[in-house]
Design a protein around this motif. Structure first.
Motif, PDB file in Angstrom:
ATOM      1  N   ILE A 219       0.727  -1.139   0.178  1.00  0.00           N
ATOM      2  CA  ILE A 219       0.038  -0.057   0.112  1.00  0.00           C
ATOM      3  C   ILE A 219       0.825   1.218  -0.182  1.00  0.00           C
ATOM      4  CG2 ILE A 219      -1.932   1.133   1.384  1.00  0.00           C
ATOM      5  CD1 ILE A 219      -2.876  -1.477   1.263  1.00  0.00           C
ATOM      6  N   PRO A 220       0.516   2.223  -0.772  1.00  0.00           N
ATOM      7  CA  PRO A 220       1.302   3.369  -0.799  1.00  0.00           C
ATOM      8  C   PRO A 220       1.314   4.176   0.188  1.00  0.00           C
ATOM      9  CG  PRO A 220      -0.026   3.355  -2.606  1.00  0.00           C
ATOM     10  CD  PRO A 220      -0.552   2.338  -1.858  1.00  0.00           C
ATOM     11  N   ALA A 221       2.523   4.841   0.954  1.00  0.00           N
ATOM     12  CA  ALA A 221       2.574   5.519   2.370  1.00  0.00           C
ATOM     13  C   ALA A 221       1.318   6.664   2.422  1.00  0.00           C
ATOM     14  CB  ALA A 221       3.598   6.174   2.458  1.00  0.00           C
ATOM     15  N   ALA A 222       1.051   7.258   1.128  1.00  0.00           N
ATOM     16  CA  ALA A 222       0.033   8.392   1.275  1.00  0.00           C
ATOM     17  C   ALA A 222      -1.376   7.587   1.646  1.00  0.00           C
ATOM     18  CB  ALA A 222       0.017   8.961  -0.175  1.00  0.00           C
ATOM     19  N   HIS A 223      -1.687   6.689   1.478  1.00  0.00           N
ATOM     20  CA  HIS A 223      -2.989   6.109   1.732  1.00  0.00           C
ATOM     21  C   HIS A 223      -3.264   5.928   3.233  1.00  0.00           C
ATOM     22  CE1 HIS A 223      -3.618   4.013  -2.526  1.00  0.00           C
ATOM     23  NE2 HIS A 223      -3.314   5.142  -2.647  1.00  0.00           N
ATOM     24  N   PHE A 224      -2.216   5.773   4.069  1.00  0.00           N
ATOM     25  CA  PHE A 224      -2.486   5.707   5.430  1.00  0.00           C
ATOM     26  C   PHE A 224      -2.597   7.003   6.046  1.00  0.00           C
ATOM     27  CE2 PHE A 224       0.222   1.709   4.321  1.00  0.00           C
ATOM     28  CZ  PHE A 224      -0.748   0.905   4.914  1.00  0.00           C
ATOM     29  N   THR A 225      -2.440   8.405   5.322  1.00  0.00           N
ATOM     30  CA  THR A 225      -2.459   9.398   6.025  1.00  0.00           C
ATOM     31  C   THR A 225      -3.771   9.766   6.618  1.00  0.00           C
ATOM     32  OG1 THR A 225      -2.751  10.701   3.900  1.00  0.00           O
ATOM     33  CG2 THR A 225      -0.310  10.366   4.948  1.00  0.00           C
ATOM     34  N   GLY A 226      -4.967   9.148   6.044  1.00  0.00           N
ATOM     35  CA  GLY A 226      -6.226   9.690   6.394  1.00  0.00           C
ATOM     36  C   GLY A 226      -6.947   8.453   6.746  1.00  0.00           C
ATOM     37  N   MET A 227      -6.378   7.312   6.833  1.00  0.00           N
ATOM     38  CA  MET A 227      -7.182   6.147   7.024  1.00  0.00           C
ATOM     39  C   MET A 227      -7.529   5.968   8.551  1.00  0.00           C
ATOM     40  SD  MET A 227      -5.548   2.118   6.344  1.00  0.00           S
ATOM     41  CE  MET A 227      -5.166   2.669   4.684  1.00  0.00           C
TER      42      MET A 227
ATOM     43  N   GLU B 103     -11.153   5.810  18.049  1.00  0.00           N
ATOM     44  CA  GLU B 103     -11.177   7.254  17.191  1.00  0.00           C
ATOM     45  C   GLU B 103     -10.152   8.101  17.914  1.00  0.00           C
ATOM     46  OE1 GLU B 103     -14.106  10.809  15.251  1.00  0.00           O
ATOM     47  OE2 GLU B 103     -14.833   8.856  16.014  1.00  0.00           O
ATOM     48  N   GLY B 104      -9.108   8.602  17.036  1.00  0.00           N
ATOM     49  CA  GLY B 104      -8.404   9.844  17.672  1.00  0.00           C
ATOM     50  C   GLY B 104      -6.702   9.050  18.123  1.00  0.00           C
ATOM     51  N   CYS B 105      -6.896   7.737  18.248  1.00  0.00           N
ATOM     52  CA  CYS B 105      -5.766   7.076  18.708  1.00  0.00           C
ATOM     53  C   CYS B 105      -4.665   7.174  17.816  1.00  0.00           C
ATOM     54  CB  CYS B 105      -6.128   5.715  19.300  1.00  0.00           C
ATOM     55  SG  CYS B 105      -5.986   4.511  18.195  1.00  0.00           S
ATOM     56  N   ILE B 106      -4.935   6.867  16.600  1.00  0.00           N
ATOM     57  CA  ILE B 106      -3.709   7.112  15.600  1.00  0.00           C
ATOM     58  C   ILE B 106      -3.067   8.308  15.574  1.00  0.00           C
ATOM     59  CG2 ILE B 106      -3.113   6.754  13.203  1.00  0.00           C
ATOM     60  CD1 ILE B 106      -5.143   4.806  12.761  1.00  0.00           C
ATOM     61  N   GLU B 107      -3.843   9.302  15.615  1.00  0.00           N
ATOM     62  CA  GLU B 107      -3.275  10.615  15.657  1.00  0.00           C
ATOM     63  C   GLU B 107      -2.409  10.974  16.799  1.00  0.00           C
ATOM     64  OE1 GLU B 107      -2.530  13.147  13.354  1.00  0.00           O
ATOM     65  OE2 GLU B 107      -3.469  11.621  12.232  1.00  0.00           O
ATOM     66  N   SER B 108      -2.982  10.354  18.092  1.00  0.00           N
ATOM     67  CA  SER B 108      -2.129  10.536  19.472  1.00  0.00           C
ATOM     68  C   SER B 108      -0.879   9.804  19.391  1.00  0.00           C
ATOM     69  CB  SER B 108      -2.873  10.130  20.533  1.00  0.00           C
ATOM     70  OG  SER B 108      -3.152   8.756  20.628  1.00  0.00           O
ATOM     71  N   TYR B 109      -0.559   8.854  18.557  1.00  0.00           N
ATOM     72  CA  TYR B 109       0.495   8.116  18.382  1.00  0.00           C
ATOM     73  C   TYR B 109       1.369   8.971  17.484  1.00  0.00           C
ATOM     74  CZ  TYR B 109      -1.248   3.993  20.540  1.00  0.00           C
ATOM     75  OH  TYR B 109      -1.894   3.033  21.179  1.00  0.00           O
ATOM     76  N   ALA B 110       0.804   9.592  16.540  1.00  0.00           N
ATOM     77  CA  ALA B 110       1.392  10.271  15.401  1.00  0.00           C
ATOM     78  C   ALA B 110       2.079  11.748  15.974  1.00  0.00           C
ATOM     79  CB  ALA B 110       0.363  10.707  14.248  1.00  0.00           C
ATOM     80  N   GLN B 111       1.551  12.065  17.185  1.00  0.00           N
ATOM     81  CA  GLN B 111       2.342  13.211  17.680  1.00  0.00           C
ATOM     82  C   GLN B 111       3.564  13.187  18.023  1.00  0.00           C
ATOM     83  OE1 GLN B 111      -0.588  14.563  20.767  1.00  0.00           O
ATOM     84  NE2 GLN B 111      -2.142  14.969  19.210  1.00  0.00           N
ATOM     85  N   ASN B 112       3.984  12.166  18.199  1.00  0.00           N
ATOM     86  CA  ASN B 112       5.353  11.490  18.923  1.00  0.00           C
ATOM     87  C   ASN B 112       5.917  10.270  18.558  1.00  0.00           C
ATOM     88  OD1 ASN B 112       7.779  11.644  20.284  1.00  0.00           O
ATOM     89  ND2 ASN B 112       6.897  12.007  22.239  1.00  0.00           N
TER      90      ASN B 112
ATOM     91  N   ARG C 116      -2.528   0.424  15.269  1.00  0.00           N
ATOM     92  CA  ARG C 116      -2.943   1.737  15.157  1.00  0.00           C
ATOM     93  C   ARG C 116      -1.439   2.389  15.601  1.00  0.00           C
ATOM     94  NH1 ARG C 116      -6.518  -1.329  17.139  1.00  0.00           N
ATOM     95  NH2 ARG C 116      -5.562  -1.216  19.305  1.00  0.00           N
ATOM     96  N   THR C 117      -0.581   1.783  16.515  1.00  0.00           N
ATOM     97  CA  THR C 117       0.431   2.490  16.790  1.00  0.00           C
ATOM     98  C   THR C 117       1.349   2.518  15.511  1.00  0.00           C
ATOM     99  OG1 THR C 117       0.206   1.687  18.978  1.00  0.00           O
ATOM    100  CG2 THR C 117       2.666   2.302  18.288  1.00  0.00           C
ATOM    101  N   ARG C 118       1.491   1.687  14.740  1.00  0.00           N
ATOM    102  CA  ARG C 118       2.104   1.696  13.648  1.00  0.00           C
ATOM    103  C   ARG C 118       1.969   2.564  12.673  1.00  0.00           C
ATOM    104  NH1 ARG C 118       1.814  -4.885  13.275  1.00  0.00           N
ATOM    105  NH2 ARG C 118       0.206  -4.313  14.718  1.00  0.00           N
ATOM    106  N   VAL C 119       0.680   2.655  12.279  1.00  0.00           N
ATOM    107  CA  VAL C 119       0.267   3.618  11.382  1.00  0.00           C
ATOM    108  C   VAL C 119       0.549   4.941  12.074  1.00  0.00           C
ATOM    109  CG1 VAL C 119      -1.982   4.406   9.964  1.00  0.00           C
ATOM    110  CG2 VAL C 119      -1.310   2.143  10.414  1.00  0.00           C
ATOM    111  N   GLY C 120       0.190   5.192  13.138  1.00  0.00           N
ATOM    112  CA  GLY C 120       0.639   6.405  13.853  1.00  0.00           C
ATOM    113  C   GLY C 120       2.048   7.001  13.700  1.00  0.00           C
ATOM    114  N   VAL C 121       2.688   6.000  14.089  1.00  0.00           N
ATOM    115  CA  VAL C 121       4.347   6.271  13.590  1.00  0.00           C
ATOM    116  C   VAL C 121       4.555   6.568  12.198  1.00  0.00           C
ATOM    117  CG1 VAL C 121       6.630   5.226  13.795  1.00  0.00           C
ATOM    118  CG2 VAL C 121       4.968   4.906  15.794  1.00  0.00           C
TER     119      VAL C 121
END
Length: 169
Positions: free
Chosen positions: A71-79, A86-95, A142-147
């Motif tokens: 899967i292209p990396a860009a497809h994960f940005t809004g998945m 809800e919201g947990c992927i973004e919380s992982y993405a913050q750090n 979810r952590t992996r996608v957030g990272v």
């Protein structure tokens, strides 16, 4: 078969009476015909998680076919992920650096060297949850996608494509 139909199997797993090798050969789990990596990440690790049951109990597990896809990396940005998380992927993405460094060292090394995760996450076709839905949803990882999202945002090394297990009807 629904997640709640696996309660007796999950109770034996939770009590420590059932390791993954025995879990995967139990008739209920074996009948699904799923790859071991999917069976372990979804059912063995989370099959009795209340949030997973809330989000995925409507799916007949026998209707899902799993395929390892690129899967292209860009497809994960809004998945999205399940409603209950809800919201947990973004919380992982913050750090993203933190979430990699609290894992075993080989995970950080793999991100630095290859720009991707060590173990493919699980994605599910949203149509399995809602006939009018489209696209994919993060089921586990979810952590992996957030990272991944955080590394993209922070301009850290990220591969252009990533492997993921995708569940489709």
């Amino acid at each position: 078969m629904r997640l709640t139909d696996l309660r007796p199997l999950m109770a034996r797993r939770r009590d420590g009476a059932l390791g993954f090798e025995c879990f995967r050969t139990d008739p209920a789990a074996a009948a699904l015909g799923w790859p071991d990596d999917v069976l372990e990440q979804f059912l063995f690790d989370h099959g009795d998680n209340p949030a997973f049951i809330d989000d995925y109990n409507t799916i007949d597990l026998h209707t899902i076919t799993w395929q390892l896809e690129t899967i292209p990396a860009a497809h994960f940005t809004g998945m999205p992920t399940g409603v209950s998380d809800e919201g947990c992927i973004e919380s992982y993405a913050q750090n993203p650096v933190h979430w990699v460094t609290v894992r075993p060292p080989q995970i950080a090394l793999h991100w630095e060297k290859h720009g991707t995760w060590l173990r493919p996450p699980l994605l599910i076709e949203r149509r399995l949850l809602d006939p009018d839905g489209g696209g994919l949803q993060v089921l586990e990882g979810r952590t992996r996608v957030g990272v991944l999202r955080g590394r993209l945002r922070e301009h850290l090394h990220v591969a252009p494509h990533h492997q993921a297990w995708v569940g489709r009807r």
